[in-house]
Design a protein around this motif. Structure first.
Motif, mmCIF file in Angstrom:
data_model
loop_
_atom_site.group_PDB
_atom_site.id
_atom_site.type_symbol
_atom_site.label_atom_id
_atom_site.label_comp_id
_atom_site.label_asym_id
_atom_site.label_seq_id
_atom_site.Cartn_x
_atom_site.Cartn_y
_atom_site.Cartn_z
ATOM 1 N N ILE A 1 42.219 -67.349 96.250
ATOM 2 C CA ILE A 1 42.292 -66.330 95.199
ATOM 3 C C ILE A 1 40.884 -65.969 94.739
ATOM 4 O O ILE A 1 40.535 -64.788 94.607
ATOM 5 C CB ILE A 1 43.162 -66.815 94.018
ATOM 6 C CG1 ILE A 1 44.614 -67.022 94.474
ATOM 7 C CG2 ILE A 1 43.091 -65.835 92.848
ATOM 8 C CD1 ILE A 1 45.491 -67.754 93.476
ATOM 9 N N ILE A 2 40.070 -66.981 94.547
ATOM 10 C CA ILE A 2 38.676 -66.750 94.156
ATOM 11 C C ILE A 2 37.946 -65.994 95.265
ATOM 12 O O ILE A 2 37.184 -65.053 94.997
ATOM 13 C CB ILE A 2 37.979 -68.081 93.832
ATOM 14 C CG1 ILE A 2 38.606 -68.698 92.582
ATOM 15 C CG2 ILE A 2 36.470 -67.887 93.672
ATOM 16 C CD1 ILE A 2 38.204 -70.137 92.318
ATOM 17 N N GLY A 3 38.188 -66.384 96.516
ATOM 18 C CA GLY A 3 37.574 -65.698 97.648
ATOM 19 C C GLY A 3 37.970 -64.234 97.729
ATOM 20 O O GLY A 3 37.148 -63.368 98.032
ATOM 21 N N GLU B 1 46.805 -66.178 87.587
ATOM 22 C CA GLU B 1 47.747 -66.522 86.518
ATOM 23 C C GLU B 1 49.086 -66.980 87.084
ATOM 24 O O GLU B 1 49.675 -67.953 86.608
ATOM 25 C CB GLU B 1 47.938 -65.326 85.589
ATOM 26 C CG GLU B 1 48.771 -65.635 84.371
ATOM 27 C CD GLU B 1 48.873 -64.467 83.406
ATOM 28 O OE1 GLU B 1 49.859 -64.434 82.651
ATOM 29 O OE2 GLU B 1 47.982 -63.593 83.413
ATOM 30 N N LEU B 2 49.570 -66.301 88.120
ATOM 31 C CA LEU B 2 50.829 -66.714 88.754
ATOM 32 C C LEU B 2 50.702 -68.089 89.391
ATOM 33 O O LEU B 2 51.636 -68.890 89.355
ATOM 34 C CB LEU B 2 51.254 -65.689 89.811
ATOM 35 C CG LEU B 2 51.756 -64.342 89.295
ATOM 36 C CD1 LEU B 2 51.872 -63.345 90.446
ATOM 37 C CD2 LEU B 2 53.101 -64.511 88.587
ATOM 38 N N ALA B 3 49.544 -68.376 89.979
ATOM 39 C CA ALA B 3 49.337 -69.647 90.682
ATOM 40 C C ALA B 3 49.109 -70.821 89.742
ATOM 41 O O ALA B 3 49.549 -71.935 90.024
ATOM 42 C CB ALA B 3 48.153 -69.525 91.648
ATOM 43 N N THR B 4 48.431 -70.562 88.619
ATOM 44 C CA THR B 4 48.020 -71.679 87.753
ATOM 45 C C THR B 4 48.703 -71.690 86.392
ATOM 46 O O THR B 4 48.653 -72.712 85.697
ATOM 47 C CB THR B 4 46.501 -71.633 87.510
ATOM 48 O OG1 THR B 4 46.183 -70.466 86.742
ATOM 49 C CG2 THR B 4 45.723 -71.648 88.824
ATOM 50 N N GLY B 5 49.280 -70.568 86.000
ATOM 51 C CA GLY B 5 49.854 -70.468 84.666
ATOM 52 C C GLY B 5 48.801 -70.253 83.590
ATOM 53 O O GLY B 5 49.109 -70.272 82.400
ATOM 54 N N LEU C 1 42.283 -53.592 90.540
ATOM 55 C CA LEU C 1 41.356 -54.429 89.781
ATOM 56 C C LEU C 1 42.013 -55.685 89.232
ATOM 57 O O LEU C 1 41.371 -56.716 89.073
ATOM 58 C CB LEU C 1 40.761 -53.647 88.606
ATOM 59 C CG LEU C 1 39.792 -52.534 88.935
ATOM 60 C CD1 LEU C 1 39.421 -51.779 87.661
ATOM 61 C CD2 LEU C 1 38.554 -53.092 89.612
ATOM 62 N N TYR C 2 43.292 -55.610 88.930
ATOM 63 C CA TYR C 2 43.978 -56.697 88.242
ATOM 64 C C TYR C 2 44.626 -57.713 89.180
ATOM 65 O O TYR C 2 45.145 -58.722 88.728
ATOM 66 C CB TYR C 2 45.029 -56.116 87.287
ATOM 67 C CG TYR C 2 44.471 -54.995 86.444
ATOM 68 C CD1 TYR C 2 43.340 -55.198 85.646
ATOM 69 C CD2 TYR C 2 45.019 -53.727 86.473
ATOM 70 C CE1 TYR C 2 42.800 -54.167 84.890
ATOM 71 C CE2 TYR C 2 44.490 -52.698 85.719
ATOM 72 C CZ TYR C 2 43.383 -52.925 84.938
ATOM 73 O OH TYR C 2 42.838 -51.903 84.197
ATOM 74 N N VAL C 3 44.589 -57.443 90.476
ATOM 75 C CA VAL C 3 45.267 -58.320 91.442
ATOM 76 C C VAL C 3 44.746 -59.757 91.398
ATOM 77 O O VAL C 3 45.548 -60.698 91.308
ATOM 78 C CB VAL C 3 45.208 -57.730 92.873
ATOM 79 C CG1 VAL C 3 45.607 -58.756 93.915
ATOM 80 C CG2 VAL C 3 46.105 -56.495 92.959
ATOM 81 N N PRO C 4 43.438 -60.001 91.476
ATOM 82 C CA PRO C 4 42.995 -61.406 91.468
ATOM 83 C C PRO C 4 43.381 -62.148 90.191
ATOM 84 O O PRO C 4 43.821 -63.298 90.245
ATOM 85 C CB PRO C 4 41.467 -61.311 91.602
ATOM 86 C CG PRO C 4 41.217 -59.976 92.197
ATOM 87 C CD PRO C 4 42.315 -59.087 91.683
ATOM 88 N N ASP C 5 43.245 -61.489 89.049
ATOM 89 C CA ASP C 5 43.592 -62.127 87.775
ATOM 90 C C ASP C 5 45.079 -62.465 87.708
ATOM 91 O O ASP C 5 45.460 -63.553 87.263
ATOM 92 C CB ASP C 5 43.217 -61.202 86.613
ATOM 93 C CG ASP C 5 41.745 -60.865 86.611
ATOM 94 O OD1 ASP C 5 40.963 -61.630 86.045
ATOM 95 O OD2 ASP C 5 41.392 -59.828 87.211
ATOM 96 N N LEU D 1 49.147 -63.214 97.206
ATOM 97 C CA LEU D 1 47.901 -63.950 97.030
ATOM 98 C C LEU D 1 48.119 -65.232 96.226
ATOM 99 O O LEU D 1 47.506 -66.262 96.516
ATOM 100 C CB LEU D 1 46.865 -63.046 96.341
ATOM 101 C CG LEU D 1 45.453 -63.567 96.176
ATOM 102 C CD1 LEU D 1 44.838 -63.969 97.515
ATOM 103 C CD2 LEU D 1 44.590 -62.512 95.484
ATOM 104 N N SER D 2 49.017 -65.204 95.261
ATOM 105 C CA SER D 2 49.271 -66.386 94.418
ATOM 106 C C SER D 2 49.885 -67.542 95.197
ATOM 107 O O SER D 2 49.821 -68.687 94.749
ATOM 108 C CB SER D 2 50.168 -66.017 93.231
ATOM 109 O OG SER D 2 51.518 -65.839 93.646
#
Length: 155
Positions: free
Chosen positions: A37-39, A126-130, A118-122, A29-30
């Protein structure tokens, strides 16, 4: 993100919710855009919200009983993690439980715990934006938040 895209990503779990499988999903996803990611987070929250119904939450944990042998009720957290396990099992399972509550029942077992989902989007954000993400979603996925699913809790 379309529902088809969401379910395609969920399918990469092969119904397995572990720290490792969810890390792989977060990494996949990242590599997508931040709006994706938001979607994903929005679709995930909505899928959990739709399952937040008394007919599912009032089911006992199938492999536990109280000291006197009575059915052991799901706690709010267990119910949330159970709903995550249903979502992780894929679109077909998720859709089927709405028509047959008995198909939800096996997921109340202590063998299923979908918490890592539950933690996948977060993690993906984080991986995508730091950056850490404190995300609101349109739908609250916490147990008992769907007032239509719990009519007697309406105020």
């Amino acid at each position: 993100m379309t529902w088809a895209d969401f379910w395609a990503l969920i399918a990469t779990l092969d119904g397995e919710v572990t720290e490792e499988s969810c890390q792989r999903l977060a990494e996949e996803l990242s590599r997508r855009s931040v709006p994706d990611i938001i979607g994903f987070a929005e679709r995930h929250a909505e899928a959990l919200y739709r399952l937040d119904q008394e007919k599912f939450g009032s089911l006992p944990v199938v492999d536990l009983t109280t000291g006197d042998g009575s059915p052991f009720p799901q706690s709010a957290d267990v119910f949330l993690y159970t709903r995550c396990a249903v979502v992780a099992s894929g679109q077909a399972v998720w859709e089927s439980v709405f028509f047959d509550v008995d198909k939800f029942t096996p997921y109340t077992s202590t063998e299923y715990d979908g918490e890592w989902l539950l933690y996948v989007p977060d993690k993906a954000y984080e991986l995508a934006t730091g950056e850490e993400w404190h995300r609101p979603t349109r739908y609250c996925f916490e147990s008992y938040s769907n007032r239509d699913g719990w009519p007697h809790l309406r105020t």
